[in-house]
Motif scaffolding. Sequence first.
Motif, PDB file in Angstrom:
ATOM      1  N   VAL A 184       0.854  -1.205   0.000  1.00  0.00           N
ATOM      2  CA  VAL A 184       0.000   0.000   0.000  1.00  0.00           C
ATOM      3  C   VAL A 184       0.881   1.243   0.000  1.00  0.00           C
ATOM      4  N   PHE A 185       1.956   1.196   0.807  1.00  0.00           N
ATOM      5  CA  PHE A 185       2.859   2.351   0.873  1.00  0.00           C
ATOM      6  C   PHE A 185       3.493   2.630  -0.482  1.00  0.00           C
ATOM      7  N   VAL A 186       4.047   1.578  -1.112  1.00  0.00           N
ATOM      8  CA  VAL A 186       4.718   1.764  -2.410  1.00  0.00           C
ATOM      9  C   VAL A 186       3.748   2.370  -3.412  1.00  0.00           C
ATOM     10  N   LYS A 187       2.549   1.809  -3.455  1.00  0.00           N
ATOM     11  CA  LYS A 187       1.561   2.273  -4.414  1.00  0.00           C
ATOM     12  C   LYS A 187       1.161   3.725  -4.130  1.00  0.00           C
ATOM     13  N   ALA A 188       1.047   4.069  -2.841  1.00  0.00           N
ATOM     14  CA  ALA A 188       0.576   5.409  -2.484  1.00  0.00           C
ATOM     15  C   ALA A 188       1.625   6.475  -2.742  1.00  0.00           C
ATOM     16  N   VAL A 189       2.924   6.157  -2.532  1.00  0.00           N
ATOM     17  CA  VAL A 189       3.908   7.239  -2.595  1.00  0.00           C
ATOM     18  C   VAL A 189       4.637   7.343  -3.935  1.00  0.00           C
ATOM     19  N   VAL A 238       6.018  -5.152  -8.794  1.00  0.00           N
ATOM     20  CA  VAL A 238       6.444  -3.791  -8.476  1.00  0.00           C
ATOM     21  C   VAL A 238       7.616  -3.821  -7.492  1.00  0.00           C
ATOM     22  N   ALA A 239       7.540  -4.723  -6.489  1.00  0.00           N
ATOM     23  CA  ALA A 239       8.608  -4.786  -5.493  1.00  0.00           C
ATOM     24  C   ALA A 239       9.938  -5.142  -6.148  1.00  0.00           C
TER      25      ALA A 239
END
Lengths: 247, 159
Positions: free
Chosen positions: A91-96, A159-160
């Motif tokens: 969620v963090f990666v996607k949000a920022v 994505v990671a």
Amino acid sequence: MWQFFHKLGSPKWFYGIATRFMPWLLASGLLLLVAGIVWGLAFAPKDYLQGNSYRIIFIHVPAAFLAQSIYIMMAFSAVVTLVWRMKLADVFVKAVAPVGLVFTFLSLFTGAVWGKPTWGTWWVWDARLTSMLILLFLYGGVIALDRAINDEKSAARAVAVLVLVGVVNIPIIKYSVDWWNTLHQPATFKLTEKPSMAVEMWVPLVLAILGLYLLFGWLACLRMKTEILIREQRTRWVRDLVLAGGK
Amino acid sequence: MHPIRKKRLTIVLFLVAGLAIAVGLTTYALRQNINLFYDPTEIAAGNAPVDVRIRAGGMVEAGSVVRDTETLKVEFKVTDFSASVPVEYVGILPDLFAEGQGVVAMGRLNNEGVFVADQVLAKHDENYMPPEVADALEKSSKAQNKAADVDKAAETTAY
């Protein structure tokens, strides 16, 4: 410690914590950023060589610092996603990622605007500028890859991996000015020495940097909360939250 | 830690370490291409190709700038304090261009060893200070030089 770590993985728990911290992040971030920028733009002395045109540093450097820091944070989250499969990390990666993209663009843009009067050119293919452009493309790639895969879990892993592949670029950006001949000057802030800048200039700069980091914290919480609500829309706690009017 | 997680973590660490080594070797092999410019020492040693568009960078040697009175032609020397290269340029120089300042010039090296530039960019360093501080620094360094000169003079007159 592990208990805290596992708690952090719970979207519901994070939602509550974020809601509590956000007003503080917003208020302190705005205060520091406005203080730093006003001090830097209006009251700091002008530079002996560049006159007033150096003042864009008060926007350029905070944006560039944040652009790289966001990527480093995303890389740590990517490790957590791949090893612990923690939803919140994804969620963090996607949000920022879009926030990082915007700050990378801002630092490239302000750099170009600064480069024209001081160096005599908008753009030059030196190692610092080029590696920063690669960072911009990496952010773009992360966003595109995430949108391209429909399945949430496969998207998170793909994505990671991409984020981790790109993290090699961060030390290249940082040390490009020391490893190669570049038009960009070396870093003013060094880890071991005091900054090669007058005190009345670097204090507002540090304020602006801290302020922007806090504001980023606020924005990250806001965007993560939105993402959590979308992902958890079928759960009971989200339904209760919506029925209670978001309180 | 759970053995599966341990295994995943090892894979992730290997991925990052392997990539870092690969990128490190690549950039090391391409280091000459990544360098934006040649230093005067490299040019003086004949490492820079003749009549190929390259960049030369260094400090503008103090007292070397000669401006043509009729045209925009400027001649100056670029130095890294161990070697210097003469540069010719016709055009408008950036505001920060001055003796003792860093520049990066783009152009060709001709057979006489003169660098004919078609673009001159100014380079500045990472030091920022108010004008008064810069003046004070300059004065104190001049005072030190003067003191050194006086010492030297005293030494020579003693004989």
